[in-house]
Design a protein around this motif. Structure first.
Motif, PDB file in Angstrom:
ATOM      1  N   TYR A  33       0.837  -1.197   0.000  1.00 41.07           N
ATOM      2  CA  TYR A  33       0.000   0.000   0.000  1.00 41.07           C
ATOM      3  C   TYR A  33       0.875   1.252   0.000  1.00 41.07           C
ATOM      4  O   TYR A  33       2.022   1.222   0.451  1.00 41.07           O
ATOM      5  CB  TYR A  33      -0.857   0.065   1.285  1.00 41.07           C
ATOM      6  CG  TYR A  33      -1.590  -1.187   1.637  1.00 41.07           C
ATOM      7  CD1 TYR A  33      -0.950  -2.218   2.316  1.00 41.07           C
ATOM      8  CD2 TYR A  33      -2.939  -1.345   1.314  1.00 41.07           C
ATOM      9  CE1 TYR A  33      -1.620  -3.376   2.655  1.00 41.07           C
ATOM     10  CE2 TYR A  33      -3.621  -2.495   1.656  1.00 41.07           C
ATOM     11  CZ  TYR A  33      -2.961  -3.512   2.324  1.00 41.07           C
ATOM     12  OH  TYR A  33      -3.635  -4.659   2.658  1.00 41.07           O
ATOM     13  N   ILE A  55      -5.952  -1.166  -6.682  1.00 44.81           N
ATOM     14  CA  ILE A  55      -7.081  -0.317  -6.323  1.00 44.81           C
ATOM     15  C   ILE A  55      -6.550   1.081  -6.074  1.00 44.81           C
ATOM     16  O   ILE A  55      -5.635   1.274  -5.271  1.00 44.81           O
ATOM     17  CB  ILE A  55      -7.821  -0.837  -5.083  1.00 44.81           C
ATOM     18  CG1 ILE A  55      -8.491  -2.172  -5.417  1.00 44.81           C
ATOM     19  CG2 ILE A  55      -8.874   0.166  -4.613  1.00 44.81           C
ATOM     20  CD1 ILE A  55      -9.281  -2.754  -4.278  1.00 44.81           C
ATOM     21  N   TRP A  97      -4.203 -10.424   0.192  1.00 42.35           N
ATOM     22  CA  TRP A  97      -5.114  -9.497  -0.474  1.00 42.35           C
ATOM     23  C   TRP A  97      -6.527  -9.761   0.029  1.00 42.35           C
ATOM     24  O   TRP A  97      -7.009 -10.862  -0.011  1.00 42.35           O
ATOM     25  CB  TRP A  97      -5.047  -9.735  -1.984  1.00 42.35           C
ATOM     26  CG  TRP A  97      -5.940  -8.867  -2.797  1.00 42.35           C
ATOM     27  CD1 TRP A  97      -7.127  -9.224  -3.361  1.00 42.35           C
ATOM     28  CD2 TRP A  97      -5.717  -7.515  -3.162  1.00 42.35           C
ATOM     29  NE1 TRP A  97      -7.653  -8.167  -4.050  1.00 42.35           N
ATOM     30  CE2 TRP A  97      -6.816  -7.104  -3.952  1.00 42.35           C
ATOM     31  CE3 TRP A  97      -4.693  -6.600  -2.888  1.00 42.35           C
ATOM     32  CZ2 TRP A  97      -6.905  -5.821  -4.482  1.00 42.35           C
ATOM     33  CZ3 TRP A  97      -4.796  -5.333  -3.423  1.00 42.35           C
ATOM     34  CH2 TRP A  97      -5.889  -4.958  -4.202  1.00 42.35           C
ATOM     35  N   GLY A  98      -7.187  -8.716   0.494  1.00 45.82           N
ATOM     36  CA  GLY A  98      -8.572  -8.859   0.910  1.00 45.82           C
ATOM     37  C   GLY A  98      -8.745  -9.490   2.269  1.00 45.82           C
ATOM     38  O   GLY A  98      -9.865  -9.679   2.725  1.00 45.82           O
ATOM     39  N   GLN A 100      -8.213  -9.105   6.235  1.00 42.94           N
ATOM     40  CA  GLN A 100      -7.888  -8.097   7.232  1.00 42.94           C
ATOM     41  C   GLN A 100      -6.817  -8.612   8.172  1.00 42.94           C
ATOM     42  O   GLN A 100      -6.841  -9.740   8.620  1.00 42.94           O
ATOM     43  CB  GLN A 100      -9.151  -7.730   8.005  1.00 42.94           C
ATOM     44  CG  GLN A 100     -10.182  -7.063   7.131  1.00 42.94           C
ATOM     45  CD  GLN A 100     -11.576  -7.191   7.700  1.00 42.94           C
ATOM     46  OE1 GLN A 100     -11.915  -8.184   8.298  1.00 42.94           O
ATOM     47  NE2 GLN A 100     -12.380  -6.166   7.514  1.00 42.94           N
ATOM     48  N   GLN A 103      -1.163  -4.369   9.117  1.00 42.36           N
ATOM     49  CA  GLN A 103      -0.390  -3.706   8.071  1.00 42.36           C
ATOM     50  C   GLN A 103       0.899  -3.212   8.712  1.00 42.36           C
ATOM     51  O   GLN A 103       0.876  -2.599   9.771  1.00 42.36           O
ATOM     52  CB  GLN A 103      -1.167  -2.552   7.451  1.00 42.36           C
ATOM     53  CG  GLN A 103      -2.334  -3.033   6.592  1.00 42.36           C
ATOM     54  CD  GLN A 103      -2.938  -1.924   5.753  1.00 42.36           C
ATOM     55  OE1 GLN A 103      -2.344  -0.873   5.559  1.00 42.36           O
ATOM     56  NE2 GLN A 103      -4.131  -2.159   5.252  1.00 42.36           N
TER      57      GLN A 103
ATOM     58  N   SER B  93     -11.832  -1.191   8.607  1.00 40.75           N
ATOM     59  CA  SER B  93     -11.856  -1.738   7.251  1.00 40.75           C
ATOM     60  C   SER B  93     -13.005  -2.722   7.134  1.00 40.75           C
ATOM     61  O   SER B  93     -13.535  -3.218   8.129  1.00 40.75           O
ATOM     62  CB  SER B  93     -10.537  -2.415   6.888  1.00 40.75           C
ATOM     63  OG  SER B  93     -10.387  -3.629   7.580  1.00 40.75           O
ATOM     64  N   GLY B  94     -13.384  -2.978   5.895  1.00 41.63           N
ATOM     65  CA  GLY B  94     -14.468  -3.916   5.630  1.00 41.63           C
ATOM     66  C   GLY B  94     -13.988  -5.032   4.727  1.00 41.63           C
ATOM     67  O   GLY B  94     -12.935  -4.943   4.123  1.00 41.63           O
ATOM     68  N   ARG B  95     -14.786  -6.065   4.617  1.00 41.73           N
ATOM     69  CA  ARG B  95     -14.379  -7.243   3.840  1.00 41.73           C
ATOM     70  C   ARG B  95     -14.722  -7.093   2.356  1.00 41.73           C
ATOM     71  O   ARG B  95     -15.345  -7.957   1.764  1.00 41.73           O
ATOM     72  CB  ARG B  95     -15.040  -8.494   4.387  1.00 41.73           C
ATOM     73  CG  ARG B  95     -14.523  -8.883   5.738  1.00 41.73           C
ATOM     74  CD  ARG B  95     -15.079 -10.221   6.161  1.00 41.73           C
ATOM     75  NE  ARG B  95     -14.602 -10.597   7.466  1.00 41.73           N
ATOM     76  CZ  ARG B  95     -13.450 -11.220   7.678  1.00 41.73           C
ATOM     77  NH1 ARG B  95     -12.679 -11.533   6.675  1.00 41.73           N
ATOM     78  NH2 ARG B  95     -13.072 -11.534   8.898  1.00 41.73           N
ATOM     79  N   GLY B  97     -12.866  -6.091  -1.340  1.00 36.57           N
ATOM     80  CA  GLY B  97     -11.656  -5.698  -2.053  1.00 36.57           C
ATOM     81  C   GLY B  97     -10.431  -5.841  -1.170  1.00 36.57           C
ATOM     82  O   GLY B  97     -10.299  -6.766  -0.398  1.00 36.57           O
ATOM     83  N   ALA B  98      -9.551  -4.924  -1.295  1.00 37.04           N
ATOM     84  CA  ALA B  98      -8.312  -4.976  -0.533  1.00 37.04           C
ATOM     85  C   ALA B  98      -8.553  -4.627   0.921  1.00 37.04           C
ATOM     86  O   ALA B  98      -9.616  -4.161   1.302  1.00 37.04           O
ATOM     87  CB  ALA B  98      -7.309  -3.994  -1.130  1.00 37.04           C
ATOM     88  N   ASN B  99      -7.556  -4.847   1.710  1.00 38.70           N
ATOM     89  CA  ASN B  99      -7.630  -4.569   3.140  1.00 38.70           C
ATOM     90  C   ASN B  99      -7.386  -3.079   3.372  1.00 38.70           C
ATOM     91  O   ASN B  99      -6.468  -2.690   4.063  1.00 38.70           O
ATOM     92  CB  ASN B  99      -6.576  -5.418   3.848  1.00 38.70           C
ATOM     93  CG  ASN B  99      -6.566  -5.195   5.342  1.00 38.70           C
ATOM     94  OD1 ASN B  99      -7.502  -4.652   5.911  1.00 38.70           O
ATOM     95  ND2 ASN B  99      -5.485  -5.587   5.980  1.00 38.70           N
ATOM     96  N   ASN B 100      -8.218  -2.244   2.758  1.00 44.39           N
ATOM     97  CA  ASN B 100      -7.998  -0.803   2.887  1.00 44.39           C
ATOM     98  C   ASN B 100      -8.399  -0.309   4.263  1.00 44.39           C
ATOM     99  O   ASN B 100      -9.529  -0.529   4.703  1.00 44.39           O
ATOM    100  CB  ASN B 100      -8.810  -0.057   1.829  1.00 44.39           C
ATOM    101  CG  ASN B 100      -8.150  -0.113   0.471  1.00 44.39           C
ATOM    102  OD1 ASN B 100      -7.060  -0.639   0.333  1.00 44.39           O
ATOM    103  ND2 ASN B 100      -8.816   0.420  -0.524  1.00 44.39           N
TER     104      ASN B 100
END
Lengths: 114, 113
Positions: A33, A55, A97-98, A100, A103, B93-95, B97-100
């Motif tokens: 990221y 993204i 990826w995806g 949680q 980080q 964060s939410g589930r 796409g990516a772990n944004n």
């Protein structure tokens, strides 16, 4: 051993220049990221990337582009630098990826545009 | 648009006291709530995290309290120490796409000896 490293630590440049910030992680993570931290310490996601998907935060100008030569590296290229680009840029990585999870952040690159 | 709201902006606590930082969110798709600690000149580092299936998580002197119905969560630092002086960020964060991670605006904590 440094888990996530960034170079350079400091970057001072003139408006209009093009610059790159490099990021490397030795954690074997799949996802990397880029974040921007402004002068008020606000941290905002810019990009999320693995080897298959990118993204982009819709608010990021297209002057910013991530480039990944391999899974362990995600560099940030910035074209036509503007005064408002001055900030601290953090690279981070996470396991999947995806998924949680933690980080891991690099030490940051302090960019000053004059 | 600020996805996670955090308060206070700054906090001064005596050594040994309790530090409390609060966060609120609107997006019900969020289901992971970490707290990050950042020292000057360093990158943020994960301190503790919680998922909404529990109302509290404790790790040493650090506790997250989570109120799903109110969409609020808070960090409590017990027996605050000068070494805890740092900026604290809540995130979510939410589930999808990516772990944004969407970060709060940060709380600058100063613990006075």
């Amino acid at each position: 051993d440094t888990a996530v490293s960034q170079t350079p630590k400091y970057l001072v440049t003139q408006m209009g220049n093009d610059k790159s910030i490099k990021c490397e992680q030795n954690l074997g993570h799949d996802t990397m990221y880029w974040y921007k931290q402004d002068s008020k310490k606000f941290l905002k996601i810019m990009f999320s990337y693995n080897n298959k998907e990118l993204i982009i935060n819709e608010t990021v100008p297209n002057r910013f582009s991530p480039k990944s030569p391999d899974k362990a590296h995600l560099n940030l290229h910035i074209n036509s630098l503007e005064l408002g680009d001055s900030a601290v840029y953090f690279c981070a990585s996470s396991q999947d990826w995806g998924q949680q999870g933690t980080q891991y952040f690099g030490p940051g690159t302090r960019l000053l545009v004059l | 648009q600020q996805q996670v709201k955090q308060s206070p902006q700054s906090l001064i606590v005596q050594k040994g006291g309790i530090s409390i930082i609060n966060c609120a969110y609107e997006n019900t798709a969020f289901d992971y709530f970490p707290w990050y600690q950042q020292f000057p000149g360093k990158g943020p580092a994960l301190l503790i995290a919680i998922r909404p299936d529990v109302s509290e998580k404790k790790e040493g002197r650090f506790t997250i309290s989570f109120n799903k119905s109110a969409k609020q969560f808070s960090l409590h630092i017990m027996d605050s120490q000068p070494g805890d002086s740092a900026t604290y960020f809540c995130a979510a964060s939410g589930r999808t796409g990516a772990n944004n991670l969407f970060f709060g605006t940060g709380t600058r904590l100063t613990v006075i000896p």
